[in-house]
Design a protein around this motif. Structure first.
Motif, PDB file in Angstrom:
ATOM      1  N   LYS A 156     -12.147  -0.451   2.510  1.00  0.00           N
ATOM      2  CA  LYS A 156     -11.296   0.135   3.577  1.00  0.00           C
ATOM      3  C   LYS A 156     -12.174  -0.196   4.765  1.00  0.00           C
ATOM      4  O   LYS A 156     -12.127  -0.369   5.943  1.00  0.00           O
TER       5      LYS A 156
ATOM      6  N   ALA B  47      -0.051   0.757   8.280  1.00  0.00           N
ATOM      7  CA  ALA B  47      -0.107   0.582   9.737  1.00  0.00           C
ATOM      8  C   ALA B  47      -1.357   0.065  10.526  1.00  0.00           C
ATOM      9  O   ALA B  47      -1.334  -0.952  11.385  1.00  0.00           O
ATOM     10  N   LEU B  48      -2.440   0.370   9.598  1.00  0.00           N
ATOM     11  CA  LEU B  48      -3.876  -0.330  10.219  1.00  0.00           C
ATOM     12  C   LEU B  48      -3.794  -1.728   9.701  1.00  0.00           C
ATOM     13  O   LEU B  48      -4.299  -2.540  10.417  1.00  0.00           O
ATOM     14  N   HIS B  49      -3.310  -2.099   8.445  1.00  0.00           N
ATOM     15  CA  HIS B  49      -3.424  -3.622   8.244  1.00  0.00           C
ATOM     16  C   HIS B  49      -2.460  -4.308   9.000  1.00  0.00           C
ATOM     17  O   HIS B  49      -2.702  -5.543   9.549  1.00  0.00           O
ATOM     18  N   ARG B  50      -1.195  -3.666   9.416  1.00  0.00           N
ATOM     19  CA  ARG B  50      -0.233  -4.210  10.310  1.00  0.00           C
ATOM     20  C   ARG B  50      -0.874  -4.551  11.474  1.00  0.00           C
ATOM     21  O   ARG B  50      -0.714  -5.737  12.101  1.00  0.00           O
ATOM     22  N   THR B  51      -1.541  -3.497  12.079  1.00  0.00           N
ATOM     23  CA  THR B  51      -2.221  -3.716  13.502  1.00  0.00           C
ATOM     24  C   THR B  51      -3.156  -4.916  13.590  1.00  0.00           C
ATOM     25  O   THR B  51      -3.017  -5.888  14.309  1.00  0.00           O
TER      26      THR B  51
ATOM     27  N   VAL C 174     -11.598  -1.639   8.494  1.00  0.00           N
ATOM     28  CA  VAL C 174     -11.777  -1.235   9.888  1.00  0.00           C
ATOM     29  C   VAL C 174     -12.958  -1.903  10.882  1.00  0.00           C
ATOM     30  O   VAL C 174     -12.907  -1.904  11.734  1.00  0.00           O
TER      31      VAL C 174
ATOM     32  N   LEU D 240       0.972   5.062   4.327  1.00  0.00           N
ATOM     33  CA  LEU D 240       1.612   4.739   5.678  1.00  0.00           C
ATOM     34  C   LEU D 240       0.608   4.417   6.513  1.00  0.00           C
ATOM     35  O   LEU D 240       0.669   3.385   7.429  1.00  0.00           O
ATOM     36  N   THR D 241      -0.702   5.302   6.464  1.00  0.00           N
ATOM     37  CA  THR D 241      -1.812   4.761   7.499  1.00  0.00           C
ATOM     38  C   THR D 241      -2.325   3.513   7.193  1.00  0.00           C
ATOM     39  O   THR D 241      -2.629   2.697   8.117  1.00  0.00           O
ATOM     40  N   ALA D 242      -2.527   3.337   5.818  1.00  0.00           N
ATOM     41  CA  ALA D 242      -3.127   1.721   5.474  1.00  0.00           C
ATOM     42  C   ALA D 242      -2.080   0.953   6.114  1.00  0.00           C
ATOM     43  O   ALA D 242      -2.525  -0.259   6.464  1.00  0.00           O
TER      44      ALA D 242
ATOM     45  N   ASP E 253       0.956  -1.328   0.072  1.00  0.00           N
ATOM     46  CA  ASP E 253      -0.092   0.063   0.059  1.00  0.00           C
ATOM     47  C   ASP E 253       0.794   1.279  -0.029  1.00  0.00           C
ATOM     48  O   ASP E 253       1.797   1.074   0.724  1.00  0.00           O
TER      49      ASP E 253
ATOM     50  N   GLU F  34      -1.064  -8.247  12.536  1.00  0.00           N
ATOM     51  CA  GLU F  34      -0.332  -8.734  13.653  1.00  0.00           C
ATOM     52  C   GLU F  34      -1.084  -9.423  14.681  1.00  0.00           C
ATOM     53  O   GLU F  34      -0.710 -10.365  15.734  1.00  0.00           O
TER      54      GLU F  34
ATOM     55  N   ASP G  40      -3.259  -2.713  -1.902  1.00  0.00           N
ATOM     56  CA  ASP G  40      -4.232  -1.774  -2.336  1.00  0.00           C
ATOM     57  C   ASP G  40      -4.489  -1.703  -3.870  1.00  0.00           C
ATOM     58  O   ASP G  40      -3.449  -1.878  -4.766  1.00  0.00           O
TER      59      ASP G  40
END
Lengths: 177, 716
Positions: free
Chosen positions: B693, B604-608, B697, B600-602, B597, B611, B641
């Motif tokens: 998206k 971060a959110l996918h990683r969260t 979420v 950066l935000t995407a 993606d 993980e 993405d």
């Protein structure tokens, strides 16, 4: 009929004193709380509207200024330079537990959460200033113990008021938003 | 003391007294050891005590003036004697001086509990008796030393010279006392100015680019005026930048002069400590110092003070043997301690060595096992050098009992922490029976250090030059690729090879490709060949600490700003060479996901989300990078993405599906829009799932990924 000019009717001294006291009280009556307005910076996070006190907002800078740092926690999207300092850029959506995400943020809000350092939060749009009655803000803050307080504005428009210090403190204490 | 002016003077007097006290201590130690009287040393000692007395009296600190006066009374009659200063007198003066300083500090701090002077007075009275001063006078009895005539008990202390205060009326050589915080604030401002200068240079480059674009348009006549104007401004900005550089350099030079101190300021107090430690332990040792004249950053020196004191205590308590033991081993009765300070480029080397009993590797192994500092199998595999490094672990001590000097197991751990806080490193070398050598390596200035800038994947990272032994290309003939590790034959030595991207967790470990750049690192007796994608070169960079949110990451020393203003994280060499990290072992058993993606935000959110679902997540910021990572690494799923520049998610899916080796890998496409058409198009190019998206979420990403993996497996 010929008009008669009439002066104030004579009143007893006690009555006059009573009326004077009433007048004084009326003059001294505080302005209605609803008239006091607190200025907030309002911005969207997904399909919801959020706001932070305007005085905590230091700047809005392009998101492309961020340098990603490998191995950083998921809510940290990177670091950036701001006025000679290196500060963290955090994902607001991640801090809010993945709440709301409509389009990819393009802006970073540099804010002072009152924890002794500045941080940057990602945001979909540059915020707009909005005045909110202080009474509503106090009432919402009183109801919520968390980092987000819900305010219902006239016209049933809902606004989520963020307490940045609580957001940071909770992240630091539990590692969770 | 309620007078603010007086308070300020007393605060200044503390610093001044410390300097005088250090000089007096130095002279006492010299006179105690001297075979022959050194008149100049004695004069300096007497002058120091006299100044302390006079200055204290001027400030109304009568008890301190009196105490200094009593010290003079003890010392001055010995002027002109031929032998060394009697040990009892030296002991007494040193002890009283400590109390004197402690009392002055307490007064300055407005402490309610002031150190009592009664014992000191009694001690000095005792020393003032003729029997205490066995040093013979060389001069005729009637000929008193010049200072003695001025230093009688009846002399009012206030007759001493007035305190030298700093003031605007003083000449060019006058000194000002300025708070450290103000100087540091000024240094930060100069650093900001340097960043501004870099931005100015960037603006000039942008103007040059605009000029070049205008020229390319081919409308030279129409744009002639604008181009001439731009060219003039660009030149002016360049000239302004040069002038700003000169000013910044001059300011930095001035600040450097203010913020540095000769190394002797921290080495001289060690002589006194050594003397006291020897007295307490019954050992004998002499300290030799080289490089004391070097001037270093005050902050470094202040931070090093504690570390040096720890090392000295450690050397006397654990290293140097008793005189009898040394004699039995054929050594000189007096142990030799030496401190050597050297600056090579931007690196300071500080060595403290002793000729004592050295480190006993087997004893260290036993203690480490008993105190559970490391697992038995790890300990048995350790070589001597690695065992030596264990003495820096928290709680490590070979002493069973706590002695007055050491044995609590906090000393060397604290030394390491102090040195690491200065972005430095400490290592120890030792030969049994022949002594030990502690080597502290630090950047010479906190502000600027040479760094090798490398590129790895989408990241630019810095590796401190002090750890880089050399750089070279990977050649298949020099690589030994095993099932679990890769080694490089480098200068007749086998060096482990690691990929920087894998160490930093954004791609999978892999053997270096032919011609891939390798940095050969050497740190703490360990070597490592570090695989990177490109070596951009070395730079002098200002390394700043990471922000609070990232300071817990052991991988980084800090971050620095490159010429164009970009930040580059600086990797910690000790973290790189430490190959026993726990994280590496579990990689094999974890499911891997690649998130592609440009946001950066995407990422971060996918990683969260992933993980938290138990996946190990690697990321790529565009399709090109993703394909590169897929070329070398295997993933259980790719989350991609759709709306990416240059090559979108559909094109990437098609490219992946064109590779038979990736046929089993599920692909989930993510879009900002909830469009069934996009979902159908995704399925047509080979995607396994489609999410908006909003779906992500709402928590559907992990279940969709798990479902896609299960469906693919069922198909196989």
């Amino acid at each position: 009929m010929k008009p008669v000019v009439r002066g104030p009717e004579p009143v007893a001294a006690e009555v006059k004193a009573l009326l004077d006291r009433r007048a004084e009280r009326a003059r001294a009556r505080p302005r209605l709380e609803e008239e006091t307005v607190l200025w907030m910076a309002e911005f969207p996070v997904g399909e919801e509207q959020y706001a932070i006190p305007l005085e905590t907002l230091r700047a809005a800078v392009p998101l492309k200024m961020v340098t990603p740092v490998p191995l950083s926690p998921p809510h940290v999207i990177g670091i950036l330079r701001f006025q000679g300092q290196i500060i963290s850029a955090l994902s607001l959506a991640s801090l809010l537990g993945g709440r709301g995400w409509r389009e990819d943020p393009a802006v970073l809000l540099v804010v002072d959460p009152g924890v002794g350092r500045l941080v940057a939060l990602d945001c979909e749009q540059i915020p707009k200033p909005v005045g909110i009655p202080a009474g509503l803000v106090e009432e919402a803050r009183g109801r919520s113990k968390g980092a987000v307080s819900e305010i219902v504005l006239p016209g049933l428009r809902q606004l989520n008021l963020l307490d940045l210090r609580k957001l940071m403190d909770r992240r630091a204490a539990t590692g969770r938003p | 003391m309620n007078d603010p002016m007086l308070e300020q003077l007393v605060a200044g007097f503390v610093d001044e007294s410390q300097e005088i006290r250090d000089r007096v201590v130095h002279q006492v130690l010299a006179l105690e050891k001297a075979d022959k009287v050194d008149g100049q040393s004695f004069e300096e000692l007497a002058r120091g005590l006299h100044t302390l007395k006079g200055s204290a009296a001027t400030l109304g600190l009568s008890e301190l003036a009196d105490l200094a006066h009593r010290m003079e009374e003890v010392v001055l009659p010995l002027s002109g004697a031929t032998g060394p200063l009697p040990a009892r007198v030296a002991d007494g003066v040193l002890r009283v001086l400590d109390v004197w300083m402690a009392r002055l500090r307490a007064v300055a701090a407005k402490s309610e509990e002031l150190p009592d002077l009664a014992d000191s007075i009694a001690l000095l009275q005792e020393l003032d008796q003729p029997a205490a001063k066995s040093r013979p006078a060389s001069e005729a009895p009637g000929k008193e030393p010049a200072r003695k005539a001025r230093s009688t008990k009846t002399e009012p202390a206030r007759e001493a010279p007035a305190l030298e205060t700093d003031g605007p009326a003083a000449g060019d050589e006058a000194t000002w006392r300025v708070g450290t915080r103000r100087v540091l604030a000024l240094m930060r401002e100069v650093e900001r100015l340097r960043e501004l200068r870099l931005r100015l240079e960037e603006r000039r480059r942008e103007m040059e680019r605009a000029l070049a674009q205008l020229s390319r348009l081919g409308i030279l006549t129409e744009t002639a005026e604008a181009r001439a104007l731009l060219m003039g401004v660009s030149r002016a900005v360049g000239a302004d930048g040069e002038e700003a550089s000169d000013i910044i350099a001059s300011m930095e030079e001035g600040l450097k002069a203010i913020s540095t101190l000769p190394v002797r300021t921290v080495l001289e107090p060690l002589r006194r400590s050594l003397r006291d430690l020897c007295k307490r332990s019954g050992k004998e040792a002499q300290l030799s110092v080289s490089g004391a004249e070097l001037s270093l950053d005050r902050r470094v020196l202040e931070a090093l003070q504690g570390a040096l004191a720890h090392l000295l205590r450690n050397a006397i308590d654990h290293g140097i043997e008793t005189p009898e033991e040394r004699a039995a081993r054929g050594k000189q009765r007096e142990g030799a301690l030496s401190v050597r300070v050297e600056q090579q480029g931007n690196t300071i080397f500080l060595e403290m060595s002793d000729d004592g009993r050295g480190l006993d590797a087997e004893q260290i192994r036993e203690v480490a096992l008993r105190k559970a500092i490391a697992p038995a199998e790890e300990l048995s595999a350790m070589g001597t050098g690695q065992l030596h490094q264990l003495i820096f672990r928290p709680g490590f001590t070979t002493r069973d009992e706590v002695s007055e000097i050491s044995g609590r197991g906090v000393g060397l751990d604290a030394v390491r922490n102090q040195v690491q806080a200065l972005q430095g490193n400490v290592e120890v070398q030792s030969e049994p029976g022949r002594g030990a050598r502690f080597i502290l390596t630090m950047p010479a200035e906190m502000g600027s250090s040479p760094v090798v800038v490398v590129r790895c994947g989408e990241h630019r990272l810095g590796v401190p030059m002090v750890a880089v032994e050399s750089s070279r290309m990977a050649r298949a003939k020099d690589l030994q690729v095993g099932r679990t590790r890769v080694q490089l034959l480098h200068r007749d030595e086998l060096v482990p090879v690691r990929d920087l991207g894998a160490l930093l967790g954004f791609r999978q470990p892999e053997a270096p490709a032919e011609g891939q750049p390798l940095l050969v690192l050497k740190w703490q007796d360990r070597k490592l060949a570090l695989g990177v994608d490109e070596v951009e070169g070395d730079r002098e960079l200002v390394i700043r600490p990471m922000p609070v949110e990232l300071r817990h990451l052991p991988a980084y020393q800090g971050a620095a700003t490159l010429a164009r203003g970009e930040l580059v994280p600086i990797v910690r060499p000790d973290w790189l060479v430490n190959l026993e990290r726990r994280g590496d072992a579990v990689l094999g058993s974890t499911r891997r996901a690649l998130v592609v993606d440009d946001s950066l935000t995407a990422r971060a959110l996918h990683r969260t989300a992933l993980e938290s679902g138990g996946y190990l997540v690697h990321t790529a910021s565009d399709a090109r990078q993703a394909l590169e990572q897929l070329r070398h690494s295997a993933y259980d799923v790719m989350v991609c993405d759709i709306g990416m520049p240059e090559m979108d998610g559909f094109q990437l899916t098609s490219a992946v599906r064109a590779r038979p080796d990736l046929d089993a890998m599920p692909i989930i496409l993510v879009s900002a829009r909830e469009s069934p058409a996009e979902g159908q198009r995704g399925a047509a190019v080979g995607a396994d799932g489609f999410l908006s998206k909003r779906d992500c979420v709402s928590g559907r990403l992990v279940s969709e990924v798990a479902g896609a993996i299960a469906r693919r497996k069922a198909r196989v």
